[in-house]
Design an enzyme around this catalytic site. Structure first.
Site, PDB file in Angstrom:
ATOM      1  N   CYS A  44      -8.014  -1.841   8.132  1.00 54.94           N
ATOM      2  CA  CYS A  44      -6.610  -1.861   7.694  1.00 54.94           C
ATOM      3  C   CYS A  44      -6.113  -0.469   7.348  1.00 54.94           C
ATOM      4  O   CYS A  44      -4.990  -0.093   7.704  1.00 54.94           O
ATOM      5  CB  CYS A  44      -6.422  -2.787   6.491  1.00 54.94           C
ATOM      6  SG  CYS A  44      -6.534  -4.527   6.940  1.00 54.94           S
TER       7      CYS A  44
ATOM      8  N   HIS B 221      -1.137  -5.550   2.042  1.00 55.66           N
ATOM      9  CA  HIS B 221      -2.325  -6.410   2.002  1.00 55.66           C
ATOM     10  C   HIS B 221      -1.966  -7.750   1.360  1.00 55.66           C
ATOM     11  O   HIS B 221      -1.168  -7.801   0.418  1.00 55.66           O
ATOM     12  CB  HIS B 221      -3.433  -5.743   1.180  1.00 55.66           C
ATOM     13  CG  HIS B 221      -4.472  -5.059   2.019  1.00 55.66           C
ATOM     14  ND1 HIS B 221      -4.805  -3.738   1.861  1.00 55.66           N
ATOM     15  CD2 HIS B 221      -5.277  -5.538   3.016  1.00 55.66           C
ATOM     16  CE1 HIS B 221      -5.765  -3.434   2.736  1.00 55.66           C
ATOM     17  NE2 HIS B 221      -6.070  -4.495   3.441  1.00 55.66           N
TER      18      HIS B 221
ATOM     19  N   ARG C  79     -17.816  -0.728   5.224  1.00 57.15           N
ATOM     20  CA  ARG C  79     -18.912  -1.369   4.482  1.00 57.15           C
ATOM     21  C   ARG C  79     -19.480  -2.567   5.208  1.00 57.15           C
ATOM     22  O   ARG C  79     -20.449  -3.165   4.783  1.00 57.15           O
ATOM     23  CB  ARG C  79     -18.491  -1.725   3.059  1.00 57.15           C
ATOM     24  CG  ARG C  79     -17.282  -2.608   2.974  1.00 57.15           C
ATOM     25  CD  ARG C  79     -16.956  -2.939   1.533  1.00 57.15           C
ATOM     26  NE  ARG C  79     -17.992  -3.742   0.929  1.00 57.15           N
ATOM     27  CZ  ARG C  79     -18.105  -3.982  -0.373  1.00 57.15           C
ATOM     28  NH1 ARG C  79     -17.252  -3.444  -1.215  1.00 57.15           N
ATOM     29  NH2 ARG C  79     -19.045  -4.753  -0.840  1.00 57.15           N
TER      30      ARG C  79
ATOM     31  N   GLU D 293       0.838  -1.206   0.000  1.00 58.94           N
ATOM     32  CA  GLU D 293       0.000   0.000   0.000  1.00 58.94           C
ATOM     33  C   GLU D 293       0.872   1.255   0.000  1.00 58.94           C
ATOM     34  O   GLU D 293       1.812   1.373   0.771  1.00 58.94           O
ATOM     35  CB  GLU D 293      -0.916   0.010   1.234  1.00 58.94           C
ATOM     36  CG  GLU D 293      -1.868  -1.169   1.302  1.00 58.94           C
ATOM     37  CD  GLU D 293      -2.895  -1.167   0.166  1.00 58.94           C
ATOM     38  OE1 GLU D 293      -3.011  -0.157  -0.534  1.00 58.94           O
ATOM     39  OE2 GLU D 293      -3.555  -2.213  -0.017  1.00 58.94           O
TER      40      GLU D 293
HETATM   41  N1  PCA Z   1      -8.387  -6.867   6.458  1.00 65.46           N
HETATM   42  C1  PCA Z   1      -9.362  -5.805   6.708  1.00 65.46           C
HETATM   43  C2  PCA Z   1      -9.297  -5.557   8.187  1.00 65.46           C
HETATM   44  C3  PCA Z   1      -8.554  -6.694   8.775  1.00 65.46           C
HETATM   45  C4  PCA Z   1      -7.956  -7.403   7.640  1.00 65.46           C
HETATM   46  O1  PCA Z   1      -7.169  -8.345   7.707  1.00 65.46           O
HETATM   47  C5  PCA Z   1      -9.128  -4.577   5.841  1.00 65.46           C
HETATM   48  O2  PCA Z   1      -8.595  -4.710   4.730  1.00 65.46           O
HETATM   49  O3  PCA Z   1      -9.478  -3.484   6.251  1.00 65.46           O
END
Ligand code: PCA
Length: 218
Positions: free
Chosen positions: A147, A170, A94, A84
């Site tokens: 996140c 991610h 959401r 990111e």
């Molecule tokens: N993914 C979510 C929150 C926790 C996770 O592992 C997100 O992308 O916000």
């Protein structure tokens, strides 16, 4: 007296949205205690709860004073390890978090800048992972759920320690999650662990960002 080894803080999230597993914690757990490039990995599990995940991370930053921080999370609709680039000062959930909260259109931190840039060498990490044959990509948005909030809190919390590389990555779903995430493309845990291990090695080596073109038209 020997100096303590630098610590790399690696966070992952507990499962959310009714799932039983979250690759981000599985990867953090798999790398916990390892020495990578002279840095020692400390793993931290975070609750998928607005506000709390940031608070737990801040405590860990104070406790460990890490030399680097990588925060991990699941992005079920992705097919690659996604570094990111930006955290937004915006929460728009959401779905409910694990405490049942669903905040909409509120800032993470009122009055703070709208966007904060990653402090990871994002392009260098993606290039290295791809060179090893792993699926990896840059991402311009960590979303507007927990996140993104955690990434924002991390970067804001370290604003007075600009030399500490820190950011958010991610992860795609694991093969056993594939049926729940038809828009994603699953990646085996071993590849995810390898990719994050490589990223940690680059931080420990103090690698600079690569300024090759990596932008998007939309
Ligand atoms: N993914 C979510 C929150 C926790 C996770 O592992 C997100 O992308 O916000």
């Amino acid at each position: 007296m020997t100096r303590p080894r630098p610590t790399l803080l690696l966070s992952g999230f507990e499962p959310f949205a009714g799932e039983r597993i979250n690759p981000s914690w599985e990867v953090a757990r798999a790398l916990a205690g390892q020495q990578i490039g002279g840095w020692r990995v400390v793993a931290l599990q975070l609750p998928c709860v607005f506000g709390q995940s940031r608070a737990v991370l801040q405590q860990a930053l104070r406790r460990w004073r890490p030399a680097g921080v990588i925060a991990l999370g699941l992005a079920g609709n992705r097919g690659a390890i996604s570094v990111e680039r930006v955290a937004l000062n915006l929460v728009d959930a959401r779905m409910a978090d694990n405490a049942g909260a669903r905040p909409v259109d509120v800032p993470v931190l009122p009055g703070a800048p709208f966007g904060l840039a990653t402090r990871l060498p994002a392009k260098a990490i993606v290039a290295r992972l791809q060179a090893e044959g792993l699926r990896a990509e840059l991402s311009l948005s960590a979303g507007s759920f927990v996140c993104n909030e955690l990434m924002y809190g991390l970067l804001h919390g370290l604003r007075r320690r600009p030399k500490v590389p820190a950011g958010f990555i991610h992860l795609p779903p694991l093969p056993e999650q594939a049926a729940r995430h038809p828009a994603g493309r699953a990646m085996p845990l071993a590849e995810q662990v390898q990719g994050i291990g490589l990223a940690i090695g680059l931080l420990a080596a103090g690698i600079d960002e690569l300024h090759t073109p990596g932008g998007r038209l939309s």
